[in-house]
Design a protein around this motif. Structure first.
Motif, PDB file in Angstrom:
ATOM      1  N   ILE A   8     -15.969  38.516 -46.429  1.00  0.00           N
ATOM      2  CA  ILE A   8     -15.599  37.142 -46.751  1.00  0.00           C
ATOM      3  C   ILE A   8     -14.435  37.059 -47.745  1.00  0.00           C
ATOM      4  O   ILE A   8     -13.858  35.990 -47.925  1.00  0.00           O
ATOM      5  N   LYS A   9     -14.108  38.199 -48.387  1.00  0.00           N
ATOM      6  CA  LYS A   9     -12.969  38.200 -49.308  1.00  0.00           C
ATOM      7  C   LYS A   9     -12.423  39.619 -49.402  1.00  0.00           C
ATOM      8  O   LYS A   9     -13.180  40.573 -49.547  1.00  0.00           O
ATOM      9  N   VAL A  10     -11.108  39.739 -49.304  1.00  0.00           N
ATOM     10  CA  VAL A  10     -10.457  41.043 -49.374  1.00  0.00           C
ATOM     11  C   VAL A  10      -9.609  41.099 -50.642  1.00  0.00           C
ATOM     12  O   VAL A  10      -8.708  40.280 -50.828  1.00  0.00           O
ATOM     13  N   GLY A  11      -9.941  42.061 -51.515  1.00  0.00           N
ATOM     14  CA  GLY A  11      -9.146  42.293 -52.707  1.00  0.00           C
ATOM     15  C   GLY A  11      -8.260  43.505 -52.498  1.00  0.00           C
ATOM     16  O   GLY A  11      -8.097  43.994 -51.374  1.00  0.00           O
ATOM     17  N   ASN A  12      -7.687  44.019 -53.576  1.00  0.00           N
ATOM     18  CA  ASN A  12      -6.811  45.181 -53.511  1.00  0.00           C
ATOM     19  C   ASN A  12      -7.550  46.381 -52.910  1.00  0.00           C
ATOM     20  O   ASN A  12      -7.094  46.990 -51.955  1.00  0.00           O
ATOM     21  N   THR A  13      -8.705  46.707 -53.465  1.00  0.00           N
ATOM     22  CA  THR A  13      -9.551  47.776 -52.918  1.00  0.00           C
ATOM     23  C   THR A  13     -10.967  47.291 -52.635  1.00  0.00           C
ATOM     24  O   THR A  13     -11.751  48.003 -52.019  1.00  0.00           O
ATOM     25  N   SER A  14     -11.298  46.092 -53.078  1.00  0.00           N
ATOM     26  CA  SER A  14     -12.658  45.571 -52.911  1.00  0.00           C
ATOM     27  C   SER A  14     -12.772  44.708 -51.661  1.00  0.00           C
ATOM     28  O   SER A  14     -11.800  44.093 -51.212  1.00  0.00           O
ATOM     29  N   ARG A  15     -13.970  44.702 -51.116  1.00  0.00           N
ATOM     30  CA  ARG A  15     -14.295  43.895 -49.949  1.00  0.00           C
ATOM     31  C   ARG A  15     -15.615  43.183 -50.238  1.00  0.00           C
ATOM     32  O   ARG A  15     -16.664  43.826 -50.323  1.00  0.00           O
ATOM     33  N   LYS A  16     -15.568  41.866 -50.425  1.00  0.00           N
ATOM     34  CA  LYS A  16     -16.787  41.098 -50.650  1.00  0.00           C
ATOM     35  C   LYS A  16     -17.386  40.746 -49.297  1.00  0.00           C
ATOM     36  O   LYS A  16     -16.660  40.342 -48.373  1.00  0.00           O
ATOM     37  N   MET A  17     -18.705  40.923 -49.178  1.00  0.00           N
ATOM     38  CA  MET A  17     -19.379  40.719 -47.898  1.00  0.00           C
ATOM     39  C   MET A  17     -20.632  39.874 -48.074  1.00  0.00           C
ATOM     40  O   MET A  17     -21.261  39.900 -49.126  1.00  0.00           O
ATOM     41  N   LYS A  18     -20.967  39.144 -47.019  1.00  0.00           N
ATOM     42  CA  LYS A  18     -22.253  38.453 -46.999  1.00  0.00           C
ATOM     43  C   LYS A  18     -23.060  39.013 -45.838  1.00  0.00           C
ATOM     44  O   LYS A  18     -22.500  39.407 -44.812  1.00  0.00           O
ATOM     45  N   PHE A  19     -24.378  39.056 -46.030  1.00  0.00           N
ATOM     46  CA  PHE A  19     -25.288  39.665 -45.061  1.00  0.00           C
ATOM     47  C   PHE A  19     -26.459  38.733 -44.777  1.00  0.00           C
ATOM     48  O   PHE A  19     -26.877  37.961 -45.637  1.00  0.00           O
ATOM     49  N   GLU A  20     -27.002  38.874 -43.560  1.00  0.00           N
ATOM     50  CA  GLU A  20     -28.222  38.163 -43.199  1.00  0.00           C
ATOM     51  C   GLU A  20     -29.032  39.048 -42.265  1.00  0.00           C
ATOM     52  O   GLU A  20     -28.479  39.637 -41.340  1.00  0.00           O
ATOM     53  N   ALA A  21     -30.335  39.136 -42.513  1.00  0.00           N
ATOM     54  CA  ALA A  21     -31.251  39.872 -41.635  1.00  0.00           C
ATOM     55  C   ALA A  21     -32.222  38.869 -41.026  1.00  0.00           C
ATOM     56  O   ALA A  21     -32.780  38.030 -41.739  1.00  0.00           O
ATOM     57  N   ARG A  22     -32.398  38.990 -39.697  1.00  0.00           N
ATOM     58  CA  ARG A  22     -33.254  38.067 -38.972  1.00  0.00           C
ATOM     59  C   ARG A  22     -34.268  38.826 -38.127  1.00  0.00           C
ATOM     60  O   ARG A  22     -33.917  39.798 -37.460  1.00  0.00           O
ATOM     61  N   LYS A  23     -35.491  38.322 -38.124  1.00  0.00           N
ATOM     62  CA  LYS A  23     -36.539  38.842 -37.251  1.00  0.00           C
ATOM     63  C   LYS A  23     -36.366  38.155 -35.908  1.00  0.00           C
ATOM     64  O   LYS A  23     -36.352  36.925 -35.831  1.00  0.00           O
ATOM     65  N   VAL A  24     -36.199  38.955 -34.808  1.00  0.00           N
ATOM     66  CA  VAL A  24     -35.935  38.368 -33.489  1.00  0.00           C
ATOM     67  C   VAL A  24     -37.040  38.638 -32.474  1.00  0.00           C
ATOM     68  O   VAL A  24     -37.160  37.918 -31.483  1.00  0.00           O
ATOM     69  N   ILE A  25     -37.829  39.682 -32.699  1.00  0.00           N
ATOM     70  CA  ILE A  25     -38.968  40.014 -31.823  1.00  0.00           C
ATOM     71  C   ILE A  25     -40.124  40.421 -32.728  1.00  0.00           C
ATOM     72  O   ILE A  25     -39.925  41.144 -33.715  1.00  0.00           O
ATOM     73  N   ILE A  26     -41.323  39.961 -32.380  1.00  0.00           N
ATOM     74  CA  ILE A  26     -42.515  40.317 -33.166  1.00  0.00           C
ATOM     75  C   ILE A  26     -43.587  40.898 -32.259  1.00  0.00           C
ATOM     76  O   ILE A  26     -43.700  40.523 -31.091  1.00  0.00           O
ATOM     77  N   PRO A  27     -44.369  41.843 -32.795  1.00  0.00           N
ATOM     78  CA  PRO A  27     -45.497  42.358 -32.016  1.00  0.00           C
ATOM     79  C   PRO A  27     -46.607  41.311 -31.929  1.00  0.00           C
ATOM     80  O   PRO A  27     -46.715  40.445 -32.808  1.00  0.00           O
TER      81      PRO A  27
END
Length: 127
Positions: free
Chosen positions: A74-93
């Motif tokens: 979501i943001k690119v710096g000189n050497t840094s990379r800011k990121m956003k993450f999301e984990a989702r449950k899509v199948i359940i037993p």
């Protein structure tokens, strides 16, 4: 911006607590793998994860659940990379039906969100 996603099934070996509950740190491990792919795509190097700005555990994850972990730069710096993450449950037993029954969820359940920063040293950037 660049996006990446992986889907994995949580195994009995991932279960850390009673009731086959998976440790929340497993979601962070998945985010680390997604971050690595994003850095390779963006910079041609695996880079290093340096910090999480925020982490929210929103729903439990159990052995047998299929989890999609997605990330985006979501943001690119000189050497840094800011990121956003999301984990989702899509199948359940569905052990209430039988030992091998599963359901694909109509609406995925968001189990974790996070924002973090990775760094790729200048001398290792190839793109």
């Amino acid at each position: 911006m660049e996006k990446a996603m992986i889907r994995v099934r949580m195994s009995a070996g991932d279960a850390h607590y009673g009731g086959n509950l998976v440790d929340g740190a497993k979601m962070l491990q998945l985010f680390g793998d997604v971050a690595t792919e994003l850095l390779i795509r963006h910079d041609g190097d695996e880079g290093l994860f340096v910090a999480y700005e925020s982490v929210e555990f929103l729903a439990p994850v159990y052995a047998g659940d299929f989890i999609e972990a997605e990330g985006e730069i979501i943001k690119v710096g000189n050497t840094s990379r800011k990121m956003k993450f999301e984990a989702r449950k899509v199948i359940i037993p569905r052990p209430d039906i039988n030992e091998s029954a599963c359901d694909v969820l109509d609406e995925p359940i968001v189990v974790c969100r996070a924002v973090g920063t990775c760094v790729v040293p200048k001398e290792k950037m190839r793109k």
